[in-house]
Design a protein around this motif. Structure first.
Motif, mmCIF file in Angstrom:
data_model
loop_
_atom_site.group_PDB
_atom_site.id
_atom_site.type_symbol
_atom_site.label_atom_id
_atom_site.label_comp_id
_atom_site.label_asym_id
_atom_site.label_seq_id
_atom_site.Cartn_x
_atom_site.Cartn_y
_atom_site.Cartn_z
ATOM 1 N N ILE A 90 37.200 50.762 42.042
ATOM 2 C CA ILE A 90 38.383 50.997 42.727
ATOM 3 C C ILE A 90 37.636 51.419 44.472
ATOM 4 O O ILE A 90 38.160 50.684 45.255
ATOM 5 N N ASN A 91 36.632 52.297 44.149
ATOM 6 C CA ASN A 91 36.049 52.386 45.556
ATOM 7 C C ASN A 91 35.355 51.454 46.066
ATOM 8 O O ASN A 91 35.514 51.226 47.381
ATOM 9 N N ALA A 92 34.760 50.372 45.372
ATOM 10 C CA ALA A 92 33.899 49.337 45.892
ATOM 11 C C ALA A 92 35.105 48.221 46.695
ATOM 12 O O ALA A 92 34.862 47.833 47.742
ATOM 13 N N VAL A 93 36.192 48.036 46.043
ATOM 14 C CA VAL A 93 37.130 47.259 46.754
ATOM 15 C C VAL A 93 37.854 47.929 47.820
ATOM 16 O O VAL A 93 38.018 47.104 48.864
ATOM 17 N N ASN A 94 37.896 49.085 47.914
ATOM 18 C CA ASN A 94 38.471 49.781 49.029
ATOM 19 C C ASN A 94 37.638 49.691 50.250
ATOM 20 O O ASN A 94 37.962 50.382 51.378
ATOM 21 N N HIS A 95 36.443 49.869 50.083
ATOM 22 C CA HIS A 95 35.459 49.837 51.018
ATOM 23 C C HIS A 95 35.415 48.626 51.891
ATOM 24 O O HIS A 95 35.047 48.153 53.139
ATOM 25 N N HIS A 96 36.019 47.389 51.247
ATOM 26 C CA HIS A 96 36.025 46.075 51.943
ATOM 27 C C HIS A 96 34.734 45.438 52.143
ATOM 28 O O HIS A 96 34.535 45.149 53.517
ATOM 29 N N VAL A 97 33.771 45.497 51.464
ATOM 30 C CA VAL A 97 32.404 45.178 51.830
ATOM 31 C C VAL A 97 32.258 43.672 50.901
ATOM 32 O O VAL A 97 30.820 43.515 50.951
ATOM 33 N N GLY A 98 33.041 43.101 50.616
ATOM 34 C CA GLY A 98 32.798 41.899 49.760
ATOM 35 C C GLY A 98 32.535 42.047 48.313
ATOM 36 O O GLY A 98 32.076 40.965 47.714
ATOM 37 N N ILE A 99 32.390 43.042 47.808
ATOM 38 C CA ILE A 99 32.041 43.291 46.344
ATOM 39 C C ILE A 99 33.605 43.291 45.640
ATOM 40 O O ILE A 99 34.507 44.310 45.552
ATOM 41 N N ASN A 100 33.653 42.222 44.699
ATOM 42 C CA ASN A 100 35.238 41.923 44.169
ATOM 43 C C ASN A 100 35.009 41.134 43.121
ATOM 44 O O ASN A 100 36.199 40.841 42.442
ATOM 45 N N LYS A 101 34.078 41.050 42.382
ATOM 46 C CA LYS A 101 33.821 40.227 41.198
ATOM 47 C C LYS A 101 33.028 41.081 40.031
ATOM 48 O O LYS A 101 31.943 41.546 40.116
ATOM 49 N N PHE A 102 33.883 41.220 38.989
ATOM 50 C CA PHE A 102 33.271 42.178 37.865
ATOM 51 C C PHE A 102 33.534 41.619 36.454
ATOM 52 O O PHE A 102 34.596 41.030 36.224
ATOM 53 N N LEU A 103 32.421 41.947 35.671
ATOM 54 C CA LEU A 103 32.560 41.045 34.406
ATOM 55 C C LEU A 103 32.496 42.294 33.423
ATOM 56 O O LEU A 103 31.582 43.211 33.388
ATOM 57 N N PHE A 104 33.576 42.498 32.685
ATOM 58 C CA PHE A 104 33.727 43.486 31.490
ATOM 59 C C PHE A 104 33.209 43.010 30.261
ATOM 60 O O PHE A 104 33.867 41.722 29.620
ATOM 61 N N GLU A 105 32.380 43.388 29.632
ATOM 62 C CA GLU A 105 31.685 42.904 28.219
ATOM 63 C C GLU A 105 31.611 44.017 27.246
ATOM 64 O O GLU A 105 31.532 45.169 27.278
ATOM 65 N N GLY A 106 32.046 43.502 26.033
ATOM 66 C CA GLY A 106 31.917 44.522 24.761
ATOM 67 C C GLY A 106 32.708 43.935 23.592
ATOM 68 O O GLY A 106 33.106 42.897 23.754
ATOM 69 N N GLU A 107 32.647 44.477 22.617
ATOM 70 C CA GLU A 107 33.299 44.130 21.370
ATOM 71 C C GLU A 107 34.627 44.052 21.510
ATOM 72 O O GLU A 107 35.449 44.679 22.321
ATOM 73 N N PRO A 108 35.363 43.133 20.635
ATOM 74 C CA PRO A 108 36.692 43.064 20.746
ATOM 75 C C PRO A 108 37.615 44.633 20.470
ATOM 76 O O PRO A 108 37.056 45.047 19.643
ATOM 77 N N LEU A 212 31.002 38.051 24.218
ATOM 78 C CA LEU A 212 29.708 37.207 23.856
ATOM 79 C C LEU A 212 28.630 37.095 25.084
ATOM 80 O O LEU A 212 28.412 36.250 25.392
ATOM 81 N N TYR A 213 28.458 38.537 25.493
ATOM 82 C CA TYR A 213 27.870 38.672 26.744
ATOM 83 C C TYR A 213 26.792 37.805 26.699
ATOM 84 O O TYR A 213 25.936 37.205 27.496
ATOM 85 N N ASN A 214 25.804 38.140 25.655
ATOM 86 C CA ASN A 214 24.302 37.679 25.481
ATOM 87 C C ASN A 214 24.208 36.095 25.332
ATOM 88 O O ASN A 214 23.213 35.514 25.585
ATOM 89 N N LYS A 215 25.258 35.448 25.165
ATOM 90 C CA LYS A 215 25.450 33.884 25.019
ATOM 91 C C LYS A 215 26.104 33.410 26.464
ATOM 92 O O LYS A 215 26.081 32.244 26.323
ATOM 93 N N LEU A 216 26.297 34.244 27.150
ATOM 94 C CA LEU A 216 26.889 33.682 28.578
ATOM 95 C C LEU A 216 25.499 32.926 29.313
ATOM 96 O O LEU A 216 24.587 33.622 29.102
ATOM 97 N N ASP A 217 25.779 31.886 30.006
ATOM 98 C CA ASP A 217 24.837 31.286 30.954
ATOM 99 C C ASP A 217 24.345 32.447 31.952
ATOM 100 O O ASP A 217 25.348 33.311 32.457
ATOM 101 N N ARG A 218 23.094 32.568 32.304
ATOM 102 C CA ARG A 218 22.505 33.396 32.952
ATOM 103 C C ARG A 218 23.135 33.276 34.373
ATOM 104 O O ARG A 218 23.318 34.590 35.045
ATOM 105 N N ALA A 219 23.206 32.309 34.611
ATOM 106 C CA ALA A 219 23.524 31.943 36.259
ATOM 107 C C ALA A 219 25.055 32.390 36.464
ATOM 108 O O ALA A 219 25.225 33.048 37.474
#
Length: 347
Positions: A90-108, A212-219
């Motif tokens: 929330i802080n990052a988005v409200n700072h408006h510095v271009g940080i807008n892409k987030f990946l949530f990983e974990g078990e179901p 399946l974070y560990n199986k995601l393409d690294r790029a």
């Protein structure tokens, strides 16, 4: 562009229906673009971005591949570590510095999708989910084209600063291009996604989730500003979550008993507790299946599920520290009979 679109525009203008006016104008611009009239499409979109709007805070954005999500009003309780990361978003988005892409990983069942809803609530934005059932196509190259269409729509949407786009279970298209069976096709789709993420409108918040974070393409992983792990629940965290969920469910079962001390003991004596998603289902089913004439019947069902047993033994309960009264509640046997049978066993 069709004649009925012009009629709709005039109607929505006089009705002061900003949402439908913008949606129709956006469809017209998309139609121009698809027919090769790119300059006219851009002109329409630039006009929409400059015009004084009737209701500037609203945003409508749905298509073949994207659906609006009801974010509700209640949130899943999260461990402190994860909750702090959500606040950081929330802080990052409200700072408006271009940080807008987030990946949530974990078990179901660890709360990734629910947390995306929470982010949308805290930012006061609408949440939209990409439908992978529609996006992924068996035709060669079509999935990559669909990805390009989705991001083109995202980049042209009205009021992008009022939207959160959710790619739930992104591993459907972003698995490692080397290890996937259909290397060429999925590699093409993943490459299209990488390019799109590099050029996405920075006003839009993008959230992707994966089991399946560990199986995601690294790029692909590197395209996100930060990765948040949801595999950080302690047993104490899960017990707190379970208690909140139980109290919420009990509102629908007025006659059910509320023995929180017994409930906590059931959870605490289990070797391992399920993730919040599974816990929520266990509690709901236990209450739904319970006998209305027995207010505490559901406790036995919960015990069996979290302890992974088919039958509840009195001796095992005693060894786990349950009182005679609690044993009676869990077994459905009277307190006096429990006492007699335990004495018989001891002798």
């Amino acid at each position: 562009m069709k004649k009925r679109d012009i009629i709709k525009l005039i109607q929505y203008h006089y009705d002061k229906d900003e949402i439908q006016f913008r949606a129709t104008a956006n469809d017209i611009a998309r139609s121009f673009d698809e027919n090769g009239d790119h300059q006219l499409a851009e002109y329409v979109m630039s006009f929409l971005s400059d015009v004084n709007t009737f209701v500037p805070q609203s945003v409508t954005f749905e298509s073949q591949f994207v659906n609006a999500v009801d974010i509700g009003t209640s949130s899943l309780p999260l461990p402190t570590l994860i909750a702090e990361d959500i606040k950081g978003i929330i802080n990052a988005v409200n700072h408006h510095v271009g940080i807008n892409k987030f990946l949530f990983e974990g078990e179901p069942g660890t709360g990734k999708t629910e947390s995306a809803k929470q982010v949308a609530r805290l930012l006061n934005r609408s949440l939209y989910m990409v439908d992978f059932n529609q996006l992924i196509d068996s035709k060669m190259g079509q999935t990559a084209k669909n990805i390009a269409i989705v991001f083109n729509e995202i980049n042209r949407m009205p009021n992008p600063s009022n939207a959160v786009i959710l790619f739930d279970e992104i591993d459907a298209i972003a698995l490692d291009r080397v290890n996937n069976n259909d290397i060429r096709e999925m590699g093409r789709a993943t490459s299209s996604m990488l390019k799109a993420l590099d050029n996405v409108n920075s006003d839009v918040v993008i959230i992707a989730t994966t089991n399946l974070y560990n199986k995601l393409d690294r790029a692909f992983r590197r395209r996100f500003d930060t990765v948040i792990s949801f595999d950080r629940y302690s047993k104490s965290d899960l017990m707190k979550v379970a208690e909140v969920l139980l109290m919420k469910d009990l509102k629908d079962f007025k006659g059910a008993g509320k023995k929180l001390k017994l409930f906590r003991k059931i959870l605490n004596t289990a070797d391992r507790l399920p993730n919040p998603g599974e816990l929520e289902n266990i509690l709901k089913v236990a209450l739904a299946f319970s006998d209305p004439s027995k207010p505490c019947d559901y406790f036995a069902r919960i015990y069996k599920k979290v302890h992974q047993v088919n039958k509840i033994g009195m001796n095992e309960l005693k060894e786990q520290g349950f009182t005679i009264r609690e044993i009676g509640t869990l077994t459905g046997i009277s307190k006096s009979q429990v006492g007699r049978e335990l004495k018989t066993t001891e002798s």
